[in-house]
Motif scaffolding. Sequence first.
Motif, PDB file in Angstrom:
ATOM      1  N   ASN A 138       6.453 -68.550 -24.196  1.00  0.00           N
ATOM      2  CA  ASN A 138       7.733 -68.357 -23.302  1.00  0.00           C
ATOM      3  C   ASN A 138       7.499 -66.797 -22.621  1.00  0.00           C
ATOM      4  O   ASN A 138       8.038 -66.603 -21.531  1.00  0.00           O
ATOM      5  N   SER A 139       6.844 -65.973 -23.199  1.00  0.00           N
ATOM      6  CA  SER A 139       6.511 -64.541 -22.716  1.00  0.00           C
ATOM      7  C   SER A 139       5.654 -64.596 -21.597  1.00  0.00           C
ATOM      8  O   SER A 139       5.800 -63.962 -20.578  1.00  0.00           O
ATOM      9  N   PHE A 140       4.564 -65.389 -21.750  1.00  0.00           N
ATOM     10  CA  PHE A 140       3.762 -65.630 -20.923  1.00  0.00           C
ATOM     11  C   PHE A 140       4.378 -66.249 -19.465  1.00  0.00           C
ATOM     12  O   PHE A 140       4.104 -65.719 -18.373  1.00  0.00           O
ATOM     13  N   ASN A 141       4.998 -67.214 -19.699  1.00  0.00           N
ATOM     14  CA  ASN A 141       5.765 -67.750 -18.390  1.00  0.00           C
ATOM     15  C   ASN A 141       6.805 -66.734 -17.870  1.00  0.00           C
ATOM     16  O   ASN A 141       7.183 -67.248 -16.635  1.00  0.00           O
ATOM     17  N   GLU A 142       7.309 -65.775 -18.447  1.00  0.00           N
ATOM     18  CA  GLU A 142       8.352 -64.856 -17.849  1.00  0.00           C
ATOM     19  C   GLU A 142       7.783 -63.703 -17.270  1.00  0.00           C
ATOM     20  O   GLU A 142       8.578 -62.920 -16.772  1.00  0.00           O
ATOM     21  N   VAL A 143       6.462 -63.617 -17.144  1.00  0.00           N
ATOM     22  CA  VAL A 143       5.945 -62.436 -16.231  1.00  0.00           C
ATOM     23  C   VAL A 143       5.966 -62.544 -14.928  1.00  0.00           C
ATOM     24  O   VAL A 143       6.039 -63.650 -14.363  1.00  0.00           O
ATOM     25  N   ASP A 144       6.227 -61.388 -14.167  1.00  0.00           N
ATOM     26  CA  ASP A 144       6.454 -61.514 -13.039  1.00  0.00           C
ATOM     27  C   ASP A 144       5.549 -62.235 -12.099  1.00  0.00           C
ATOM     28  O   ASP A 144       4.546 -62.124 -12.157  1.00  0.00           O
ATOM     29  N   SER A 145       5.961 -63.210 -11.495  1.00  0.00           N
ATOM     30  CA  SER A 145       5.133 -63.934 -10.599  1.00  0.00           C
ATOM     31  C   SER A 145       4.456 -63.123  -9.273  1.00  0.00           C
ATOM     32  O   SER A 145       3.351 -63.816  -9.031  1.00  0.00           O
ATOM     33  N   ASN A 146       5.105 -62.156  -9.127  1.00  0.00           N
ATOM     34  CA  ASN A 146       4.571 -61.390  -8.053  1.00  0.00           C
ATOM     35  C   ASN A 146       3.096 -60.721  -8.403  1.00  0.00           C
ATOM     36  O   ASN A 146       2.264 -60.678  -7.613  1.00  0.00           O
ATOM     37  N   LEU A 147       3.148 -60.490  -9.520  1.00  0.00           N
ATOM     38  CA  LEU A 147       1.493 -59.834 -10.168  1.00  0.00           C
ATOM     39  C   LEU A 147       0.758 -60.873 -10.034  1.00  0.00           C
ATOM     40  O   LEU A 147      -0.376 -60.449  -9.694  1.00  0.00           O
ATOM     41  N   ILE A 148       0.969 -62.239 -10.469  1.00  0.00           N
ATOM     42  CA  ILE A 148       0.250 -63.126 -10.432  1.00  0.00           C
ATOM     43  C   ILE A 148      -0.345 -63.385  -9.038  1.00  0.00           C
ATOM     44  O   ILE A 148      -1.633 -63.787  -8.668  1.00  0.00           O
ATOM     45  N   LYS A 149       0.436 -63.532  -8.021  1.00  0.00           N
ATOM     46  CA  LYS A 149       0.225 -63.574  -6.775  1.00  0.00           C
ATOM     47  C   LYS A 149      -0.533 -62.573  -6.136  1.00  0.00           C
ATOM     48  O   LYS A 149      -1.646 -62.866  -5.268  1.00  0.00           O
TER      49      LYS A 149
END
Length: 271
Positions: free
Chosen positions: A163-174
């Motif tokens: 769940n902590s993996f999925n809550e990481v800011d999506s903007n960082l991934i983008k």
Amino acid sequence: MSVGERELWLHEKWKQHRLQKRRTKFWVLTVQTLMLLSFILLWELAGRMKWIDVLIFSYPSKVGAQIIRDVTSGELWPHLAMTVGEVAVGFLLGTLLGTLLAVLIWWSPFLSKVLDPYMVVFNSMPKVALGPIFIVLFGAGFTAIVMTTLSITVIITTLVVYNSFNEVDSNLIKVIATFGGKRRDVFTKAILPASFPTIISTLKVNVGMAWVGVIVGEFLVAKIGLGYLIVYGFQVFNFTLVLSSLVIIAVVATGMYQLVVYVERKLVRER
């Protein structure tokens, strides 16, 4: 306000903050100590005055005498060593395997969708019901108890870390994907660093879960250990032995928890 005055003002504010923090910590510790002492004194008084059934609830001085007697005679140490060893193995393996499973599930969205309902169902199952299965598979001993512990710690770790993996800011991934980063880059540069505090915090949760798993396992199969002493105390109606075992569990579990807190502070400070 000049630069020097601003720095002096900030320094004074920082000193006030540190002083207030130390005062708060002092008063919290003081109140905690007073609450514990009040409970012990009230329990002792209730036992001495026969306000409670001492056969069942005993009282602190009697429990303390039981602990001292077991320590000095050497009878306690084999039981304590076995239980602490089982907790340590279950704690370390549960944290490691749970984290690795969370990484694997995050890495494969397909696998995540497949396993998600099974993880929820397995987490809701009473782990005591799995004990007899582990006994049949691994025998009545150390391995069965550790497997009972893992059935609790692994799934909790997996769910929390995933769940902590999925809550990481999506903007960082983008941003990483925009610059051509692969899934491995996303994980190592965004997901893992952002989830590090949660992973470390999971250690504290797993301390309690490991103790629960080990004591449950020892209730079922053990012939040595603190859980065995509790069961034995019930069988012979020696509830002082039961309570002394619970006190020892509380003290050792608290010590392990504080050790994990210390490790957490060191790791977070280094980062």
